[in-house]
Structures are given as structure tokens and as C-alpha cells.
Scaffold this active site. Structure first.
Site, PDB file in Angstrom:
ATOM      1  CB  ALA A 168      -0.748   0.622   1.154  1.00 28.89           C
ATOM      2  CG  ASP A 214      15.100   6.089  13.920  1.00 34.65           C
ATOM      3  OD1 ASP A 214      15.622   6.143  14.486  1.00 34.65           O
ATOM      4  OD2 ASP A 214      14.400   4.835  12.394  1.00 34.65           O
ATOM      5  CE  LYS A 217       6.875  14.406  12.915  1.00 38.06           C
ATOM      6  NZ  LYS A 217       7.148  16.139  12.148  1.00 38.06           N
ATOM      7  CD  GLU A 239      13.929  10.082  15.562  1.00 34.96           C
ATOM      8  OE1 GLU A 239      14.601  10.693  15.578  1.00 34.96           O
ATOM      9  OE2 GLU A 239      13.115   8.792  14.940  1.00 34.96           O
ATOM     10  CD  GLN A 325      24.061  12.290  12.329  1.00 35.49           C
ATOM     11  OE1 GLN A 325      25.133  12.189  11.215  1.00 35.49           O
ATOM     12  NE2 GLN A 325      22.684  11.917  12.052  1.00 35.49           N
ATOM     13  CD1 TRP A 437      18.270  23.756  50.063  1.00 32.56           C
ATOM     14  CD2 TRP A 437      17.483  24.239  47.930  1.00 32.56           C
ATOM     15  NE1 TRP A 437      18.890  25.215  49.519  1.00 32.56           N
ATOM     16  CE2 TRP A 437      18.461  25.242  48.597  1.00 32.56           C
ATOM     17  CE3 TRP A 437      17.052  25.473  47.000  1.00 32.56           C
ATOM     18  CZ2 TRP A 437      19.226  26.614  47.622  1.00 32.56           C
ATOM     19  CZ3 TRP A 437      17.621  25.692  46.057  1.00 32.56           C
ATOM     20  CH2 TRP A 437      18.123  26.879  46.824  1.00 32.56           C
TER      21      TRP A 437
END
Length: 449
Positions: A168, A214, A217, A239, A325, A437
Site C-alpha cells: 500500500a 525510530d 512518524k 521518536e 551529526q 534542596w
């Protein structure tokens, strides 16, 4: 071997370290993004080196270590070739297995870098080996299919191209289709997903306890949910590289596995790029009075910790964001770095320390002191937080509960004017432009435990 945690949905008290850098797979003379040459000697030695630090990592109270891609592939492993071959540029399969045993023995849970958005062929574009996958695992709009037959040199690549059996199209939400250099994989195919689940099971047998996904998206987040549900990692983070906290939070929401008593608890964590970007700007420019905006879910520019702190993995640098990088690091090796660590190591979210900062830049003792302060005070991913500005300084009060509580105070800024009541609070650690603290009774209790 230590018992692994069940994946934690809320109030996670763990701290992670990224157990490698971009240079960790390299050998010999190399060139950085700005053309500066450097020399390294890590090829096939990295696993042994990290293993030698297992006791030190445990003593610093790191709970999780994110390790590089575990399978054979080009360079750093982000162009994965043979998923089922665990010999790679970081070391042999035996060295990798020995490292995982050493870490688990010391109570540090190993997290594998899972590169499943794309895959390289072995000696060719689409010649998948070990495991041997069919061409319909490759998305129909991948650049492989737009090549001319005469430009393909591998005989099997030519056979695959002529057969024309395609998957697909790439996921609609991906912002970089076919932009990885590898073949984009069609996660909508249940046969591919079955293969990935098999791979994750092999990694658990090898000794890994969790996953760092990794390039999240690149495929539908519901499949990340499916992989987590099937493999039951003790920890999982994606990520999803974006500076918009609302978009990152949306991705986390979409990784929920529906039908569970509490789907949100099992959602995948995400790296908090929005908070990293804000800290980089505000702390490097000494804009301490703007730090409250990161955790305030109002206006613009807030972090994931403002929206969903229980699923936010905070960090300052990783193998992709700094030298070699990139031309510049997000933070230099100076007081600004430690001020930023004073922030993430005392605040909600699950903080991740960068290996280079801890070891190469020799900031370990200072970072360790901050981690210990966090542990003494019982700070976790969902801790209560109240922020204020005192003169030129940022001051935050945090607690070991999700409701109003106060077990730790952190001050970030150059002024020494602010000091809490010494009868109640013990100065646990401090440095140039920061101080932490811990409530005295809380530390006493923690030490007894």
C-alpha cells in the site's frame, strides 16, 4: 538476572541514559557535519565498553539504558539489513548478549533501538535476507518502484521490479516518504506486522526489555500500539520528532491500545522535543524567567510535560541533534548544560541523560548528584509541580505525589538571593547557576529504605 518492570503508565520514577553516540560504531578518521576531522576506535568494541560501565551506571541510579540498533546494518544500524543477524558494527552477537546480561545483573534495563519504518536490501535495493521478505512489504510509492530497470544492478532487484508486486502507499501522516535511503515498509500488511512481532520476541529472548521506536512518524501509531501490546515491553518510547507539543501528544494518544481497562496507561512514551527546544533557547540565553512557560499548558511553546508528563521522555541531546551529526551541539560543555540537567532531572517526565555528557564530558559526578536528589525526593513522571520567578531566577517546588506536595526545590539562575528554610530543607547539590534542596525528613526516610 533482575526482574523487569511491567510497563509503567503513571508516576514512573525511572531515569534513562542513552548508551551510545553517533561515533560509537565508527573507526579511524571521520569528518563531522562542519568538516572537522576526528578519530575514533569503537567499531566492534562498543558493547564491551558499555558493559565495563554496568556497575557505575547502577551506582548512579540509572534504571534504563537505550542501546543502538541491535541488528546488522550499514553504519550506525539505522539502515537495517538483516534483522535476525545480531552481529553489527558495535560488536558481535555474543558481545551484545554479554552486555545485556551484565546490565540486567546490575538492575539496568536494556532498551533496543527498533528501526522498522524502513529496511535496506542486502547488496541491493530490495533484496531482503534474514529474514527473506516479499516485495509487497515495500510501499507502492517508495522510490524503488520509480527506478529504471537498467539502473538496477542486483539481479534479484530486477526480478522484484519486473514482478511489480507492491504494498500500500506510505502512511499519510509520514512527513518524509521514501526519504530514509531504505525501502519504506507497509505496516498495514498483517504479514509484515507478524514478522515484526517475531523480531521483537527474538530481542526479548536476547535480553532486551523495552523499545525505542525510530522514526515513529513514518507509520500509523496504531501499529506501535499493536507491537507494544504483543511484546509487552517494560518501557517503550517513540521518536516523534516535532516541536509542536500538541502533535506529539496526539501521537501518544493514538498509540493507546483500545479495549483495555485504562488504554492511556499503556500508551507509548515520546521524546519531548518541544521541551528540549525550549530549554536550548531559554537556558542558553539566560531567560530563566521564561522557564515556567514550558510546563504551563497555555499560550504557545509549551513542552509535552505540560500536556502529558507521564509519557514525556525529556532530554537535552541525542546522537542526531548534536555534533558530529549537526554542526553544533545544543549545549556546550559549560554551566548552561548543568542548569538544563538541573531542570529535567528534577521535573516531571522520564529524564534521559546523554552518554557523551556523562562520560566524555566528565559531567558524571554532577549528573549523578542530581539523579540521587530526584530519587531521595521521590520525584516521578507525574509529580506535583509549582513554578515561580524569584528575581532573575526560576524556582520550582516538586513533590512525590500528583497532588500538592513538596519534597524537592530547584532554583535555576545566577542569583544567590533565594534560599528555602534551612530547618526544613537540605541543600543536596548545587553548581554554577543552580541549586537543589531535598526535604530533610524525606531524605532520611529514603536512606533508611
Amino acid at each position: 538476572m533482575s526482574k523487569a518492570h511491567k510497563q509503567v503508565g503513571y508516576n514512573d520514577s525511572r531515569v534513562m541514559i542513552q548508551g551510545f553516540g553517533w561515533e560509537s560504531h565508527q573507526n579511524g578518521r571521520q569528518s563531522s557535519a562542519n568538516g572537522i576531522e576526528y578519530r575514533v576506535h569503537w567499531t566492534h568494541n562498543w558493547y564491551d565498553f558499555v558493559g565495563s560501565k554496568a556497575a557505575e551506571l547502577a551506582d548512579a541510579k540509572f534504571d534504563l539504558i537505550w542501546l543502538p540498533p541491535p541488528s546488522q546494518g550499514a553504519g550506525a544500524g539505522y539502515q537495517a539489513e538483516q534483522y535476525f543477524n545480531f552481529n553489527n558494527n558495535y560488536g558481535s552477537a555474543d558481545q551484545q548478549r554479554a552486555l545485556l546480561r551484565a546490565l540486567s545483573k546490575h538492575g539496568v534495563e536494556p532498551i533496543a533501538d527498533i528501526v522498522i519504518n524502513h529496511r535496506n536490501g542486502s547488496g541491493g535495493w530490495a533484496n531482503f535476507e534474514n529474514p527473506d521478505w516479499p516485495s509487497w512489504f515495500i510501499c507502492s510509492d517508495d522510490s524503488f518502484w520509480s527506478q529504471k530497470l537498467e539502473d538496477l544492478h542486483n539481479p534479484r532487484d530486477k526480478e522484484i521490479w519486473k514482478a511489480g508486486k507492491k504494498g500500500a502507499p506510505d502512511f499519510d501522516g509520514s512527513d518524509s516518504p521514501s526519504g530514509t535511503g531504505g525501502r519504506e515498509l507497509d505496516h498495514s500488511n498483517p504479514d509484515l506486522r507478524a514478522e515484526i512481532k517475531k523480531y521483537l520476541e527474538m530481542l526479548k529472548e536476547l535480553g532486551y526489555r523495552g523499545w525505542r521506536y525510530d522514526m515513529s512518524k513514518g507509520y500509523d501509531p496504531r501499529y506501535t500500539a499493536e507491537y507494544n501490546f504483543a511484546s509487552k515491553p517494560s518501557f517503550a518510547v517513540g521518536e516523534y520528532w516535532d516541536g509542536d507539543a500538541a502533535l506529539v501528544a496526539k501521537w501518544v494518544k493514538e498509540t493507546e491500545w483500545k479495549g483495555q481497562p485504562d488504554p492511556a496507561a499503556g500508551a507509548c512514551c515520546a521524546f519531548d522535543f518541544p521541551t528540549q527546544e525550549k530549554l536550548k533557547t531559554l537556558i542558553n540565553n539566560s531567560q530563566y524567567n521564561q522557564l515556567p512557560s514550558i510546563s504551563a499548558h497555555s499560550g504557545s511553546g509549551y513542552g509535552l510535560i505540560a500536556v502529558n508528563p507521564n509519557k514525556a521522555v525529556t532530554f537535552l541531546e541525542n546522537h542526531d541533534t548534536g555534533v558530529p551529526q549537526k554542526e553544533h551541539d545544543s549545549f556546550n560543555n559549560d554551566e548552561k548544560l548543568m542548569q538544563a540537567y538541573a531542570y529535567i532531572l528534577t521535573h516531571p517526565g522520564i529524564p534521559c541523560v546523554y552518554w557523551k555528557h556523562y562520560f566524555d564530558w566528565e559531567r558524571g559526578p554532577e549528573i549523578k548528584a542530581l539523579i540521587h536528589a530526584r530519587k531521595y525526593a521521590g520525584i516521578h513522571s507525574g509529580s506535583f509541580l509549582k513554578t515561580e520567578v524569584q528575581g532573575d531566577c526560576y524556582v520550582a517546588t516538586l513533590g512525590d505525589e500528583t497532588t500538592e506536595s513538596s519534597t524537592l526545590i530547584v532554583k535555576i539562575g545566577a542569583s544567590d538571593d533565594y534560599k528555602p528554610d534551612g530547618r526544613v530543607w537540605n541543600l543536596e547539590t548545587s553548581g554554577d547557576g543552580y541549586a537543589v534542596w531535598v526535604r530533610k525528613t524525606k531524605k532520611h526516610y529514603s536512606k533508611k529504605k
